[in-house]
Write a protein that holds these residues in place. Structure first.
Motif, mmCIF file in Angstrom:
data_model
loop_
_atom_site.group_PDB
_atom_site.id
_atom_site.type_symbol
_atom_site.label_atom_id
_atom_site.label_comp_id
_atom_site.label_asym_id
_atom_site.label_seq_id
_atom_site.Cartn_x
_atom_site.Cartn_y
_atom_site.Cartn_z
ATOM 1 N N VAL A 1 114.069 106.883 94.849
ATOM 2 C CA VAL A 1 113.860 106.669 93.409
ATOM 3 C C VAL A 1 112.880 107.708 92.872
ATOM 4 N N MET A 2 111.788 107.939 93.609
ATOM 5 C CA MET A 2 110.786 108.919 93.171
ATOM 6 C C MET A 2 111.352 110.330 93.134
ATOM 7 N N GLN A 3 112.262 110.649 94.045
ATOM 8 C CA GLN A 3 112.827 111.986 94.118
ATOM 9 C C GLN A 3 113.707 112.325 92.923
ATOM 10 N N ARG A 4 114.074 111.348 92.136
ATOM 11 C CA ARG A 4 114.813 111.610 90.899
ATOM 12 C C ARG A 4 113.964 112.396 89.908
ATOM 13 N N TYR A 5 112.640 112.342 90.089
ATOM 14 C CA TYR A 5 111.721 112.949 89.135
ATOM 15 C C TYR A 5 110.992 114.169 89.690
ATOM 16 N N GLY A 6 111.200 114.486 90.965
ATOM 17 C CA GLY A 6 110.561 115.665 91.543
ATOM 18 C C GLY A 6 110.498 115.583 93.051
ATOM 19 N N ASP A 7 109.821 116.550 93.655
ATOM 20 C CA ASP A 7 109.686 116.618 95.105
ATOM 21 C C ASP A 7 108.628 115.640 95.602
ATOM 22 N N THR A 8 108.859 115.085 96.791
ATOM 23 C CA THR A 8 107.917 114.127 97.375
ATOM 24 C C THR A 8 107.491 114.573 98.771
ATOM 25 N N THR A 9 106.323 114.130 99.161
ATOM 26 C CA THR A 9 105.836 114.237 100.532
ATOM 27 C C THR A 9 105.271 112.871 100.885
ATOM 28 N N THR A 10 105.770 112.288 101.962
ATOM 29 C CA THR A 10 105.376 110.931 102.337
ATOM 30 C C THR A 10 104.620 110.943 103.647
ATOM 31 N N SER A 11 103.477 110.243 103.682
ATOM 32 C CA SER A 11 102.677 110.096 104.896
ATOM 33 C C SER A 11 102.496 108.616 105.178
ATOM 34 N N LEU A 12 102.805 108.206 106.397
ATOM 35 C CA LEU A 12 102.570 106.821 106.790
ATOM 36 C C LEU A 12 101.088 106.634 107.096
ATOM 37 N N VAL A 13 100.546 105.493 106.712
ATOM 38 C CA VAL A 13 99.147 105.174 106.979
ATOM 39 C C VAL A 13 99.075 104.464 108.335
ATOM 40 N N PHE A 14 98.399 105.092 109.298
ATOM 41 C CA PHE A 14 98.178 104.449 110.593
ATOM 42 C C PHE A 14 97.123 103.369 110.463
ATOM 43 N N SER A 15 95.994 103.720 109.842
ATOM 44 C CA SER A 15 94.902 102.773 109.639
ATOM 45 C C SER A 15 94.033 103.301 108.505
ATOM 46 N N SER A 16 93.253 102.411 107.934
ATOM 47 C CA SER A 16 92.350 102.774 106.846
ATOM 48 C C SER A 16 90.924 102.476 107.294
ATOM 49 N N HIS A 17 90.106 103.497 107.332
ATOM 50 C CA HIS A 17 88.741 103.330 107.818
ATOM 51 C C HIS A 17 87.735 103.129 106.692
ATOM 52 N N VAL A 18 88.069 103.590 105.499
ATOM 53 C CA VAL A 18 87.230 103.351 104.328
ATOM 54 C C VAL A 18 88.165 102.937 103.200
ATOM 55 N N ARG A 19 87.907 101.752 102.663
ATOM 56 C CA ARG A 19 88.736 101.263 101.572
ATOM 57 C C ARG A 19 87.825 100.467 100.664
ATOM 58 N N ASN A 20 87.868 100.736 99.388
ATOM 59 C CA ASN A 20 87.074 99.988 98.406
ATOM 60 C C ASN A 20 85.584 99.998 98.732
ATOM 61 N N ARG A 21 85.079 101.153 99.114
ATOM 62 C CA ARG A 21 83.648 101.268 99.424
ATOM 63 C C ARG A 21 82.842 100.961 98.168
ATOM 64 N N PRO A 22 81.831 100.128 98.284
ATOM 65 C CA PRO A 22 81.005 99.830 97.115
ATOM 66 C C PRO A 22 80.245 101.057 96.613
ATOM 67 N N LEU A 23 80.062 101.151 95.317
ATOM 68 C CA LEU A 23 79.206 102.194 94.735
ATOM 69 C C LEU A 23 77.761 101.785 94.972
ATOM 70 N N SER A 24 76.912 102.783 95.205
ATOM 71 C CA SER A 24 75.505 102.470 95.431
ATOM 72 C C SER A 24 74.640 103.375 94.552
ATOM 73 N N PRO A 25 73.401 102.959 94.302
ATOM 74 C CA PRO A 25 72.527 103.742 93.430
ATOM 75 C C PRO A 25 72.240 105.133 93.985
ATOM 76 N N GLU A 26 72.362 105.344 95.299
ATOM 77 C CA GLU A 26 72.103 106.647 95.897
ATOM 78 C C GLU A 26 73.029 107.719 95.333
ATOM 79 N N LEU A 27 74.211 107.328 94.881
ATOM 80 C CA LEU A 27 75.153 108.283 94.302
ATOM 81 C C LEU A 27 74.643 108.893 92.996
#
Length: 149
Positions: A121-147
């Protein structure tokens, strides 16, 4: 906008547990529940807090295939891509980005066959590159004041 140390402590606690009661928050930051409620409402009004949500595990709900799909959408097809692809329930995140690819999508599917159909479906609109996710090591990391220095 200036946030003080108490605001940051409240934000930190809510990022860890969005269901924390105002009473429990108050205990943690040494304020009354009404004072914490006022601060949280102010942070919402300022647009700092944009909502509260539950974080789900797609694989535990029958969606074991997670992938990142980069799409190079042809400029004239962008409105149709937005209308036809970004609304699909498999699309969890969609970032319009700079570089060779225009869009970076995080998608979940029940099977490889479903992923294949989605990519077609996506290829109807352009070229795609697909990567499977093996695992996620950082997801939804909280923002902190140090930033913010």
């Amino acid at each position: 906008m200036e946030l003080d140390a108490v605001d940051w402590k409240i934000l930190s606690l809510l990022q860890q547990d969005g269901r924390m009661s105002f009473t429990a928050l108050g205990r943690e930051v040494s304020l009354s529940a009404p004072a914490v409620t006022e601060r949280v409402r102010r942070l919402e009004a300022l647009g700092v807090i944009t909502g509260f949500t539950a974080v789900l595990a797609p694989a535990r709900l029958g969606l074991p295939i997670e992938s990142i799909v980069r799409v190079r959408v042809r400029s004239l097809d962008t409105p149709r891509f937005r209308a036809q692809v970004l609304v699909l329930p498999q699309v969890l995140d969609a970032d319009h980005v700079t570089g060779d690819d225009c869009w970076l999508l995080r998608v979940v599917c029940r099977s490889m066959a479903e992923l294949e159909e989605l990519v077609e479906v996506m290829q109807r609109y352009g070229d795609t590159t697909t990567s499977l996710v093996f695992s996620s090591h950082v997801r939804n990391r909280p923002l902190s004041p140090e930033l913010f220095g």
